[in-house]
Design an enzyme around this catalytic site. Structure first.
Site, PDB file in Angstrom:
ATOM      1  N   GLN A  72       0.835  -1.214   0.000  1.00  0.00           N
ATOM      2  CA  GLN A  72       0.000   0.000   0.000  1.00  0.00           C
ATOM      3  C   GLN A  72       0.867   1.259   0.000  1.00  0.00           C
ATOM      4  OE1 GLN A  72      -2.421   0.691   3.492  1.00  0.00           O
ATOM      5  NE2 GLN A  72      -3.692   2.211   2.461  1.00  0.00           N
ATOM      6  N   ASP A  80      10.456  -6.520  -4.030  1.00  0.00           N
ATOM      7  CA  ASP A  80       9.349  -7.160  -3.319  1.00  0.00           C
ATOM      8  C   ASP A  80       9.478  -8.668  -3.488  1.00  0.00           C
ATOM      9  OD1 ASP A  80       6.385  -5.793  -2.324  1.00  0.00           O
ATOM     10  OD2 ASP A  80       6.484  -7.974  -2.537  1.00  0.00           O
ATOM     11  N   TYR A  86       2.114  -7.827  16.414  1.00  0.00           N
ATOM     12  CA  TYR A  86       2.510  -6.671  15.595  1.00  0.00           C
ATOM     13  C   TYR A  86       3.084  -5.566  16.485  1.00  0.00           C
ATOM     14  CZ  TYR A  86       1.823  -2.885  12.112  1.00  0.00           C
ATOM     15  OH  TYR A  86       1.983  -1.834  11.236  1.00  0.00           O
ATOM     16  N   LYS A 122       6.758  -3.932  16.569  1.00  0.00           N
ATOM     17  CA  LYS A 122       6.997  -2.504  16.301  1.00  0.00           C
ATOM     18  C   LYS A 122       7.800  -1.852  17.420  1.00  0.00           C
ATOM     19  CE  LYS A 122       5.289  -2.042  12.192  1.00  0.00           C
ATOM     20  NZ  LYS A 122       6.242  -1.959  11.070  1.00  0.00           N
TER      21      LYS A 122
HETATM   22  P1  NAD Z   1       1.480  -3.992   2.703  1.00  0.00           P
HETATM   23  O1  NAD Z   1       1.034  -5.226   3.397  1.00  0.00           O
HETATM   24  O2  NAD Z   1       0.521  -3.275   1.831  1.00  0.00           O
HETATM   25  O3  NAD Z   1       2.771  -4.312   1.827  1.00  0.00           O
HETATM   26  C1  NAD Z   1       3.826  -5.092   2.292  1.00  0.00           C
HETATM   27  C2  NAD Z   1       4.639  -5.558   1.101  1.00  0.00           C
HETATM   28  O4  NAD Z   1       5.695  -6.389   1.605  1.00  0.00           O
HETATM   29  C3  NAD Z   1       3.824  -6.414   0.122  1.00  0.00           C
HETATM   30  O5  NAD Z   1       3.969  -5.913  -1.189  1.00  0.00           O
HETATM   31  C4  NAD Z   1       4.433  -7.812   0.262  1.00  0.00           C
HETATM   32  O6  NAD Z   1       4.462  -8.531  -0.973  1.00  0.00           O
HETATM   33  C5  NAD Z   1       5.834  -7.478   0.742  1.00  0.00           C
HETATM   34  N1  NAD Z   1       6.451  -8.606   1.454  1.00  0.00           N
HETATM   35  C6  NAD Z   1       5.851  -9.480   2.303  1.00  0.00           C
HETATM   36  N2  NAD Z   1       6.753 -10.373   2.734  1.00  0.00           N
HETATM   37  C7  NAD Z   1       7.938 -10.060   2.156  1.00  0.00           C
HETATM   38  C8  NAD Z   1       9.234 -10.636   2.202  1.00  0.00           C
HETATM   39  N3  NAD Z   1       9.498 -11.722   2.934  1.00  0.00           N
HETATM   40  N4  NAD Z   1      10.209 -10.052   1.469  1.00  0.00           N
HETATM   41  C9  NAD Z   1       9.944  -8.951   0.714  1.00  0.00           C
HETATM   42  N5  NAD Z   1       8.734  -8.377   0.620  1.00  0.00           N
HETATM   43  C10 NAD Z   1       7.740  -8.933   1.347  1.00  0.00           C
HETATM   44  O7  NAD Z   1       2.089  -3.016   3.820  1.00  0.00           O
HETATM   45  P2  NAD Z   1       2.110  -1.417   3.839  1.00  0.00           P
HETATM   46  O8  NAD Z   1       0.771  -0.963   4.292  1.00  0.00           O
HETATM   47  O9  NAD Z   1       2.684  -0.893   2.603  1.00  0.00           O
HETATM   48  O10 NAD Z   1       3.083  -1.178   5.086  1.00  0.00           O
HETATM   49  C11 NAD Z   1       4.475  -0.966   4.957  1.00  0.00           C
HETATM   50  C12 NAD Z   1       5.058  -0.695   6.331  1.00  0.00           C
HETATM   51  O11 NAD Z   1       4.350   0.401   6.957  1.00  0.00           O
HETATM   52  C13 NAD Z   1       4.945  -1.863   7.316  1.00  0.00           C
HETATM   53  O12 NAD Z   1       6.068  -1.865   8.154  1.00  0.00           O
HETATM   54  C14 NAD Z   1       3.719  -1.507   8.143  1.00  0.00           C
HETATM   55  O13 NAD Z   1       3.757  -2.100   9.419  1.00  0.00           O
HETATM   56  C15 NAD Z   1       3.856  -0.001   8.226  1.00  0.00           C
HETATM   57  N6  NAD Z   1       2.596   0.675   8.532  1.00  0.00           N
HETATM   58  C16 NAD Z   1       1.579   0.674   7.614  1.00  0.00           C
HETATM   59  C17 NAD Z   1       0.385   1.294   7.925  1.00  0.00           C
HETATM   60  C18 NAD Z   1      -0.768   1.330   6.944  1.00  0.00           C
HETATM   61  O14 NAD Z   1      -1.859   1.812   7.296  1.00  0.00           O
HETATM   62  N7  NAD Z   1      -0.582   0.871   5.709  1.00  0.00           N
HETATM   63  C19 NAD Z   1       0.226   1.916   9.172  1.00  0.00           C
HETATM   64  C20 NAD Z   1       1.264   1.870  10.099  1.00  0.00           C
HETATM   65  C21 NAD Z   1       2.467   1.263   9.749  1.00  0.00           C
END
Ligand code: NAD
Length: 319
Positions: free
Chosen positions: A12, A34, A141, A145
């Site tokens: 995302q 990815d 989670y 974090k």
């Molecule tokens: P997401 O789940 O949309 O995307 C994660 C990506 O990581 C995916 O494209 C997946 O294919 C990839 N992935 C999974 N396992 C993997 C691996 N072993 N090696 C390489 N890639 C791998 O997550 P996001 O929403 O983009 O979040 C990114 C970061 O931001 C995370 O650390 C998340 O905790 C943090 N975060 C997100 C939000 C939110 O609302 N989206 C809020 C707070 C924190």
């Protein structure tokens, strides 16, 4: 930042961050990586590598080959999925982070990874949650974090690595669907408003949580990375937020644009329990004073933009 590696780049955040970074720093200066590949714009429009972040050797090889000076580590399992698969979450969220930090240490890179409002827990003060406060989360989670924040602090103090991070709230966006977080309802509700005009929320009325529109999150990441290092006191864990909302507040904002919108509820006890352990609203004063964080979108502005973007996409699909 000059040559940047982004892990988890098709998620995302990554799918929009990579596009913006390529606009600012140049297409060849942003390497997207990815676990999976897809026909996404990102894999076609610039350097893309398949990478499992639990494979330290492969990550080092890619970072070294492209001579990156910055690592933005996004690959992770999000809150709701992590609670279903705690061992996988530990191995990916902590193992991947440790590998990314080690690669950055070996190559002398600047480093960013997001923390989350999930790093707080039931004993944290819920309203105007301070920057420095009790962090005893009761989810895998959250444990990941908080540990991540501490690990990044450790690498800064022990090795002088330029680590930086944000405690992101729930992010709302229309380009890429969210990956299994507790606040995903706040994205789904907009898709539902445009497609069917009604939404059944798995999160209860009155569950206020912090949220932010994706353009503000992208700016916050870049502004923090570009900030003068000497000004950063809370370098790995800045509270940032744009609004504190519950499903009713979002529905009311949607009704300003789509008056007939209907919201009902079918609560998911698992995700509700996670939401209940998080703050209602966090205090972003440290981010504002240390590096000038500000969010441009409030609930009204975000809702207007989300609905107009999603409506346009729906019309294009039908055409
Ligand atoms: P997401 O789940 O949309 O995307 C994660 C990506 O990581 C995916 O494209 C997946 O294919 C990839 N992935 C999974 N396992 C993997 C691996 N072993 N090696 C390489 N890639 C791998 O997550 P996001 O929403 O983009 O979040 C990114 C970061 O931001 C995370 O650390 C998340 O905790 C943090 N975060 C997100 C939000 C939110 O609302 N989206 C809020 C707070 C924190």
């Amino acid at each position: 930042m000059n040559k940047i590696l982004v892990t988890g780049a098709l998620g995302q955040i990554g799918s929009e961050l990579v596009v913006k970074l390529r606009e600012i720093y140049g297409v060849d200066h942003v390497v997207a990586a990815d676990l999976r590949s897809s026909s996404h714009e990102i894999t076609q429009s610039g350097p893309f590598e398949l990478l499992d972040v639990t494979n330290a050797k492969a990550m080092f090889e890619i970072a070294n080959r492209y001579k990156v000076d910055t690592v933005i580590h996004l690959a992770a399992l999000l809150s709701a999925v992590a609670e279903e698969k705690p061992l996988l979450a530990w191995n990916l969220n902590m193992g991947g982070l440790m590998n990314a930090l080690e690669v950055s240490r070996e190559l002398g890179c600047q480093f960013f990874t997001p923390s989350s409002i999930g790093s707080f827990g039931p004993s944290t003060p819920k309203d105007n949650t301070p920057q420095d406060t009790i962090q005893r989360p009761n989810t895998m989670y959250g444990v990941n974090k908080v540990s991540g924040e501490l690990l990044c602090d450790y690498y800064f103090h022990k090795y002088g690595l330029d680590t930086r991070g944000l405690r992101l709230p729930g992010l709302i966006s229309y380009m890429t669907p969210p990956g299994g977080g507790t606040t995903d309802y706040a994205v789904e509700i907009y898709y539902a408003a445009v497609s069917t005009g009604r939404y059944t929320s798995y999160i209860a009325k009155g569950s206020d949580m912090d949220m932010m529109y994706m353009p503000d999150a992208l700016n916050a990441i870049i502004d923090l990375m570009e900030a003068d290092s000497s000004l950063l006191i809370h370098r790995n864990s800045f509270n940032v937020t744009a609004m504190s909302v519950d499903p009713e507040a979002i529905a009311a904002a949607i009704r300003d644009e789509f008056p007939g919108f209907i919201l009902d509820y079918d609560i998911d006890p698992k995700r509700q329990a996670i939401a209940d352990s998080w703050p209602h609203s966090i205090d972003a004063t440290a981010a504002k004073t240390e590096w000038g964080f500000h969010a441009r979108y409030d609930l009204k502005a975000m809702t207007k933009d989300m609905l107009s973007q999603l409506s346009e996409r729906q019309m294009l699909r039908k055409a």
